[in-house]
Write a protein that holds these residues in place. Sequence first.
Motif, PDB file in Angstrom:
ATOM      1  N   LYS A   1       8.774  -9.956   0.950  1.00  0.00           N
ATOM      2  CA  LYS A   1       9.243  -9.415  -0.726  1.00  0.00           C
ATOM      3  C   LYS A   1       7.389  -9.673  -1.123  1.00  0.00           C
ATOM      4  O   LYS A   1       7.292  -8.751  -1.773  1.00  0.00           O
ATOM      5  CB  LYS A   1       9.918 -10.617  -1.042  1.00  0.00           C
ATOM      6  N   ASN A   2       6.902 -10.469  -1.005  1.00  0.00           N
ATOM      7  CA  ASN A   2       5.177 -10.329  -0.882  1.00  0.00           C
ATOM      8  C   ASN A   2       4.434  -9.734   0.150  1.00  0.00           C
ATOM      9  O   ASN A   2       3.500  -9.284  -0.252  1.00  0.00           O
ATOM     10  CB  ASN A   2       5.028 -12.386  -1.027  1.00  0.00           C
ATOM     11  N   ASN A   3       5.074  -9.038   0.911  1.00  0.00           N
ATOM     12  CA  ASN A   3       3.853  -8.207   2.330  1.00  0.00           C
ATOM     13  C   ASN A   3       5.242  -6.762   2.736  1.00  0.00           C
ATOM     14  O   ASN A   3       5.033  -5.996   3.612  1.00  0.00           O
ATOM     15  CB  ASN A   3       4.123  -9.560   3.624  1.00  0.00           C
ATOM     16  N   LYS A   4       5.443  -6.814   1.114  1.00  0.00           N
ATOM     17  CA  LYS A   4       6.037  -5.555   1.308  1.00  0.00           C
ATOM     18  C   LYS A   4       4.917  -3.811   2.441  1.00  0.00           C
ATOM     19  O   LYS A   4       6.077  -3.354   2.687  1.00  0.00           O
ATOM     20  CB  LYS A   4       6.384  -4.372  -0.158  1.00  0.00           C
ATOM     21  N   ASP A   5       4.173  -3.623   2.016  1.00  0.00           N
ATOM     22  CA  ASP A   5       3.058  -2.787   3.104  1.00  0.00           C
ATOM     23  C   ASP A   5       2.894  -3.277   3.946  1.00  0.00           C
ATOM     24  O   ASP A   5       3.007  -2.461   5.165  1.00  0.00           O
ATOM     25  CB  ASP A   5       1.700  -3.363   1.640  1.00  0.00           C
ATOM     26  N   LYS A   6       3.139  -4.913   4.806  1.00  0.00           N
ATOM     27  CA  LYS A   6       3.204  -4.462   5.842  1.00  0.00           C
ATOM     28  C   LYS A   6       4.584  -4.175   6.766  1.00  0.00           C
ATOM     29  O   LYS A   6       4.432  -3.821   7.769  1.00  0.00           O
ATOM     30  CB  LYS A   6       3.107  -6.588   6.326  1.00  0.00           C
ATOM     31  N   VAL A   7       5.853  -4.743   5.899  1.00  0.00           N
ATOM     32  CA  VAL A   7       7.075  -4.771   6.515  1.00  0.00           C
ATOM     33  C   VAL A   7       7.343  -3.197   6.772  1.00  0.00           C
ATOM     34  O   VAL A   7       8.002  -2.476   7.745  1.00  0.00           O
ATOM     35  CB  VAL A   7       8.143  -5.312   5.344  1.00  0.00           C
ATOM     36  N   ALA A   8       6.912  -2.137   5.852  1.00  0.00           N
ATOM     37  CA  ALA A   8       6.599  -0.684   5.516  1.00  0.00           C
ATOM     38  C   ALA A   8       6.343  -0.191   6.965  1.00  0.00           C
ATOM     39  O   ALA A   8       6.933   0.837   7.045  1.00  0.00           O
ATOM     40  CB  ALA A   8       6.329  -0.351   4.515  1.00  0.00           C
ATOM     41  N   GLU A   9       4.954  -0.758   6.871  1.00  0.00           N
ATOM     42  CA  GLU A   9       4.288  -0.511   8.191  1.00  0.00           C
ATOM     43  C   GLU A   9       4.419  -0.562   9.553  1.00  0.00           C
ATOM     44  O   GLU A   9       5.109   0.609  10.483  1.00  0.00           O
ATOM     45  CB  GLU A   9       2.782  -0.781   7.869  1.00  0.00           C
ATOM     46  N   TYR A  10       5.581  -1.879   9.775  1.00  0.00           N
ATOM     47  CA  TYR A  10       6.101  -2.051  11.081  1.00  0.00           C
ATOM     48  C   TYR A  10       7.088  -1.516  11.027  1.00  0.00           C
ATOM     49  O   TYR A  10       7.790  -0.791  11.968  1.00  0.00           O
ATOM     50  CB  TYR A  10       6.695  -3.665  10.456  1.00  0.00           C
ATOM     51  N   ASN A  11       8.137  -0.850  10.247  1.00  0.00           N
ATOM     52  CA  ASN A  11       9.450  -0.191  10.232  1.00  0.00           C
ATOM     53  C   ASN A  11       9.091   1.030  10.588  1.00  0.00           C
ATOM     54  O   ASN A  11      10.053   1.788  11.239  1.00  0.00           O
ATOM     55  CB  ASN A  11      10.066  -0.233   9.005  1.00  0.00           C
ATOM     56  N   ARG A  12       7.568   2.024   9.813  1.00  0.00           N
ATOM     57  CA  ARG A  12       6.795   3.027  10.120  1.00  0.00           C
ATOM     58  C   ARG A  12       6.719   3.141  11.791  1.00  0.00           C
ATOM     59  O   ARG A  12       7.207   4.441  12.328  1.00  0.00           O
ATOM     60  CB  ARG A  12       6.017   3.198   9.238  1.00  0.00           C
ATOM     61  N   ASN A  13       6.166   2.462  12.261  1.00  0.00           N
ATOM     62  CA  ASN A  13       5.698   2.455  14.314  1.00  0.00           C
ATOM     63  C   ASN A  13       6.677   1.996  15.005  1.00  0.00           C
ATOM     64  O   ASN A  13       6.323   2.596  15.657  1.00  0.00           O
ATOM     65  CB  ASN A  13       4.682   1.274  13.990  1.00  0.00           C
ATOM     66  N   TYR A  14       8.113   1.173  13.999  1.00  0.00           N
ATOM     67  CA  TYR A  14       9.369   0.561  14.635  1.00  0.00           C
ATOM     68  C   TYR A  14      10.114   2.616  15.378  1.00  0.00           C
ATOM     69  O   TYR A  14      10.070   2.363  16.146  1.00  0.00           O
ATOM     70  CB  TYR A  14       9.833  -0.357  14.059  1.00  0.00           C
ATOM     71  N   TRP A  15      10.375   3.030  14.521  1.00  0.00           N
ATOM     72  CA  TRP A  15      11.096   3.743  14.634  1.00  0.00           C
ATOM     73  C   TRP A  15       9.948   4.965  14.848  1.00  0.00           C
ATOM     74  O   TRP A  15      10.764   6.044  15.542  1.00  0.00           O
ATOM     75  CB  TRP A  15      11.753   4.719  12.277  1.00  0.00           C
ATOM     76  N   MET A  16       8.710   5.065  15.160  1.00  0.00           N
ATOM     77  CA  MET A  16       7.723   6.073  15.321  1.00  0.00           C
ATOM     78  C   MET A  16       8.046   6.032  17.290  1.00  0.00           C
ATOM     79  O   MET A  16       7.996   6.615  18.237  1.00  0.00           O
ATOM     80  CB  MET A  16       6.339   6.065  14.898  1.00  0.00           C
ATOM     81  N   LYS A  17       7.975   5.141  17.646  1.00  0.00           N
ATOM     82  CA  LYS A  17       8.091   4.093  18.882  1.00  0.00           C
ATOM     83  C   LYS A  17       9.799   4.582  19.188  1.00  0.00           C
ATOM     84  O   LYS A  17       9.712   5.222  20.417  1.00  0.00           O
ATOM     85  CB  LYS A  17       7.684   2.751  18.966  1.00  0.00           C
ATOM     86  N   LYS A  18      10.383   4.780  18.462  1.00  0.00           N
ATOM     87  CA  LYS A  18      12.101   5.160  18.739  1.00  0.00           C
ATOM     88  C   LYS A  18      12.278   6.209  19.218  1.00  0.00           C
ATOM     89  O   LYS A  18      13.072   6.856  19.941  1.00  0.00           O
ATOM     90  CB  LYS A  18      12.758   4.124  17.786  1.00  0.00           C
ATOM     91  N   ALA A  19      11.379   6.962  18.650  1.00  0.00           N
ATOM     92  CA  ALA A  19      11.842   8.371  18.486  1.00  0.00           C
ATOM     93  C   ALA A  19      11.018   9.168  19.374  1.00  0.00           C
ATOM     94  O   ALA A  19      11.767   9.512  20.646  1.00  0.00           O
ATOM     95  CB  ALA A  19      11.383   9.456  17.236  1.00  0.00           C
ATOM     96  N   LYS A  20      10.065   8.265  20.129  1.00  0.00           N
ATOM     97  CA  LYS A  20       9.365   8.825  20.972  1.00  0.00           C
ATOM     98  C   LYS A  20      10.527   8.424  22.553  1.00  0.00           C
ATOM     99  O   LYS A  20      10.163   8.822  23.145  1.00  0.00           O
ATOM    100  CB  LYS A  20       7.569   8.107  20.567  1.00  0.00           C
TER     101      LYS A  20
END
Length: 51
Positions: free
Chosen positions: A21-40
């Motif tokens: 809840k307090n680090n939404k930016d870090k969570v969003a960045e992690y999710n974005r990186n995770y799904w980019m890696k998964k897509a590759k």
Amino acid sequence: MEGNKSVAAELRKEYHRKWRKNNKDKVAEYNRNYWMKKAKELEGEKHDDKK
């Protein structure tokens, strides 16, 4: 002993909920990186199947 494990698990879950809840930016960045890696990975599998 079982009671302690469930209490510890609940405290850990509560901590992580607050952290996310307090680090939404870090969570969003992690999710974005995770799904980019998964897509590759999935793209690589598609290309491997065509060979």
